[in-house]
Design a protein around this motif. Structure first.
Motif, PDB file in Angstrom:
ATOM      1  N   VAL A 166       0.826  -1.209   0.000  1.00 36.32           N
ATOM      2  CA  VAL A 166       0.000   0.000   0.000  1.00 36.32           C
ATOM      3  C   VAL A 166       0.860   1.260   0.000  1.00 36.32           C
ATOM      4  CG1 VAL A 166      -0.218   0.042   2.517  1.00 36.32           C
ATOM      5  CG2 VAL A 166      -1.981   1.097   1.103  1.00 36.32           C
ATOM      6  N   PHE A 167       2.026   1.212   0.633  1.00 37.74           N
ATOM      7  CA  PHE A 167       2.874   2.406   0.632  1.00 37.74           C
ATOM      8  C   PHE A 167       3.451   2.661  -0.751  1.00 37.74           C
ATOM      9  CE2 PHE A 167       5.889  -0.999   1.466  1.00 37.74           C
ATOM     10  CZ  PHE A 167       6.987  -0.653   0.689  1.00 37.74           C
ATOM     11  N   PHE A 168       3.708   1.589  -1.518  1.00 30.73           N
ATOM     12  CA  PHE A 168       4.220   1.757  -2.880  1.00 30.73           C
ATOM     13  C   PHE A 168       3.145   2.367  -3.774  1.00 30.73           C
ATOM     14  CE2 PHE A 168       4.855   0.039  -7.192  1.00 30.73           C
ATOM     15  CZ  PHE A 168       6.092   0.590  -7.469  1.00 30.73           C
ATOM     16  N   VAL A 169       1.919   1.872  -3.648  1.00 35.96           N
ATOM     17  CA  VAL A 169       0.809   2.448  -4.411  1.00 35.96           C
ATOM     18  C   VAL A 169       0.641   3.919  -4.048  1.00 35.96           C
ATOM     19  CG1 VAL A 169      -1.678   2.343  -4.824  1.00 35.96           C
ATOM     20  CG2 VAL A 169      -0.367   0.233  -4.579  1.00 35.96           C
ATOM     21  N   GLY A 170       0.747   4.232  -2.755  1.00 33.35           N
ATOM     22  CA  GLY A 170       0.619   5.623  -2.320  1.00 33.35           C
ATOM     23  C   GLY A 170       1.684   6.517  -2.924  1.00 33.35           C
ATOM     24  N   LEU A 303       0.599   2.223   7.254  1.00 31.05           N
ATOM     25  CA  LEU A 303       1.490   2.614   6.164  1.00 31.05           C
ATOM     26  C   LEU A 303       0.921   3.781   5.366  1.00 31.05           C
ATOM     27  CD1 LEU A 303       2.477  -0.953   4.911  1.00 31.05           C
ATOM     28  CD2 LEU A 303       3.821   0.583   6.348  1.00 31.05           C
ATOM     29  N   THR A 304      -0.389   3.781   5.152  1.00 30.55           N
ATOM     30  CA  THR A 304      -1.010   4.858   4.375  1.00 30.55           C
ATOM     31  C   THR A 304      -0.896   6.188   5.102  1.00 30.55           C
ATOM     32  OG1 THR A 304      -2.592   3.251   3.498  1.00 30.55           O
ATOM     33  CG2 THR A 304      -3.100   5.580   3.182  1.00 30.55           C
ATOM     34  N   GLU A 305      -1.192   6.197   6.386  1.00 29.13           N
ATOM     35  CA  GLU A 305      -1.118   7.443   7.146  1.00 29.13           C
ATOM     36  C   GLU A 305       0.319   7.957   7.218  1.00 29.13           C
ATOM     37  OE1 GLU A 305      -2.943   6.949  10.932  1.00 29.13           O
ATOM     38  OE2 GLU A 305      -4.930   6.508  10.108  1.00 29.13           O
ATOM     39  N   THR A 306       1.269   7.045   7.299  1.00 29.39           N
ATOM     40  CA  THR A 306       2.676   7.467   7.316  1.00 29.39           C
ATOM     41  C   THR A 306       3.081   8.040   5.956  1.00 29.39           C
ATOM     42  OG1 THR A 306       3.167   5.732   8.937  1.00 29.39           O
ATOM     43  CG2 THR A 306       5.031   6.724   7.790  1.00 29.39           C
TER      44      THR A 306
END
Length: 360
Positions: A166-170, A303-306
């Motif tokens: 999810v962090f990569f997508v973000g 991970l998204t919030e970070t």
């Protein structure tokens, strides 16, 4: 001549087992009681795993305190006591509702939950909405084009959405839509002026969209929504891929059921079959799975919030994990565990009323 019409599972009385209120009551009671061992087990595992990494005082202040001062700080925090004694005190405080204060910055855990909990709830709701808006229509499209090119592409997309971190997508979304195109904000829950405007109002919920709508300020509403798009999509695609494949699989199974074939033989069109006869039964298993996906959303929220500097509980949990703050991590993990367990219980209740067969 009497026409024979095959009934669907929702029409055939024999297809649905008869059960009294006692059966439903026992089922719900068991599901409710399972909340407590689930939360207890998870919190216990976190408690002992965190102690394996060392105490936060030594890791943060060992090079700035004398050995005597360090021992005094450890004694004040209780980290020099036997591990089982610390565990017993932790369980006692938890049962009495005393979540304590963070070890590194001396903040009240209750205050922490009140300040940042609404942000995580808001992001999770956005992401769940994105998952449903993406997964259900595309899953239906894949089922209608079974084993053809659109189906293959959509199945591959569903796997990709679930498998990509999810962090990569973000980061990819930020690069494209915030940096290259400049269409959307790169981070945060709202612009600085909007945040100050919403926080200075007399009555606030902490959920920016609700507060902005209550204020009647259209600019604030647009600002909040524009900041929510990228993190919501990044997190929502994680579950959207699962929903897509579940809708496709269940809809294909429902479309081949006997009562759908009977309706088809009466001349009912494929579009009406999919919309009226097959979609609702196909969505029943998905309700249960969505409850399980709440855990994935909360995990992805960290991970998204970070990634997007969305200051919610996930953002705070990542911070306190970095500094190994036992008290904060234990409390936040416990809150996440309770939310997941309660959500699964609610899903079980809804599923039991929709389909009585799940009680067995």
């Amino acid at each position: 001549m009497t026409a024979l019409v095959e009934l669907g599972p929702e029409q055939d009385p024999a297809a649905t087992p008869k059960t009294g209120g006692g059966g439903l009551g026992r089922y719900l009671l068991v599901r409710f009681l399972l909340i407590f061992p689930t939360v207890f087990f998870l919190v216990t595992v976190v408690f002992f795993l965190m102690r394996l990494t060392g105490d936060p005082i030594s890791s943060a202040l060992a090079d700035r305190l004398t050995p005597q001062q360090l021992q005094e700080r450890l004694h004040q925090a209780g980290y020099d006591r036997p591990l089982l004694v610390q565990y017993g005190d932790f369980l006692r405080d938890t049962v009495t509702g005393d979540l304590g204060r963070t070890a590194t910055d001396n903040r009240s855990i209750t205050e922490l939950l009140g300040t940042y909990g609404a942000a995580t709830i808001e992001l999770t709701a956005y992401a769940l909405l994105v998952a449903l808006l993406v997964g259900i229509p595309l899953g239906r499209l894949a089922a209608r084009h079974r084993d053809r090119i659109p189906d293959a592409l959509l199945r591959f997309g569903g796997i990709l959405a679930y498998a990509m971190p999810v962090f990569f997508v973000g980061l990819i979304l930020k690069l494209i839509f915030a940096v290259w195109l400049g269409w959307l904000p790169v981070a945060g829950r709202a612009g600085t002026s909007t945040q100050l405007f919403l926080q200075n109002r007399t009555s606030v919920t902490g959920i920016y969209l609700i507060d902005a709508l209550r204020s009647g300020d259209g600019g604030a509403v647009l600002d909040v929504l524009s900041h929510a798009v990228l993190p919501s999509v990044a997190l929502g695609l994680l579950v959207g891929g699962v929903v897509l494949r579940l809708v496709r699989t269940n809809l294909i199974g429902t479309l081949s059921a006997g009562y759908v074939d009977a309706a088809r033989s009466r001349g009912v069109g494929e579009t009406r079959l999919a919309n009226r006869h097959a979609t609702r039964p196909a969505l029943i298993p998905i309700i249960t799975v969505l409850g399980l996906q709440v855990a994935g959303l909360l995990g992805g929220a960290v991970l998204t919030e970070t990634t997007f500097e969305w200051r919610g509980l996930g953002y705070q949990l990542a911070h306190y994990l970095t500094v190994r703050d036992f008290v904060a991590v234990q409390a936040l993990v416990m809150v996440f565990a309770v939310v997941v367990a309660v959500t699964n219980f609610i899903v079980d209740v809804v599923a039991a009323f929709i389909d009585p067969r799940v009680r067995y």
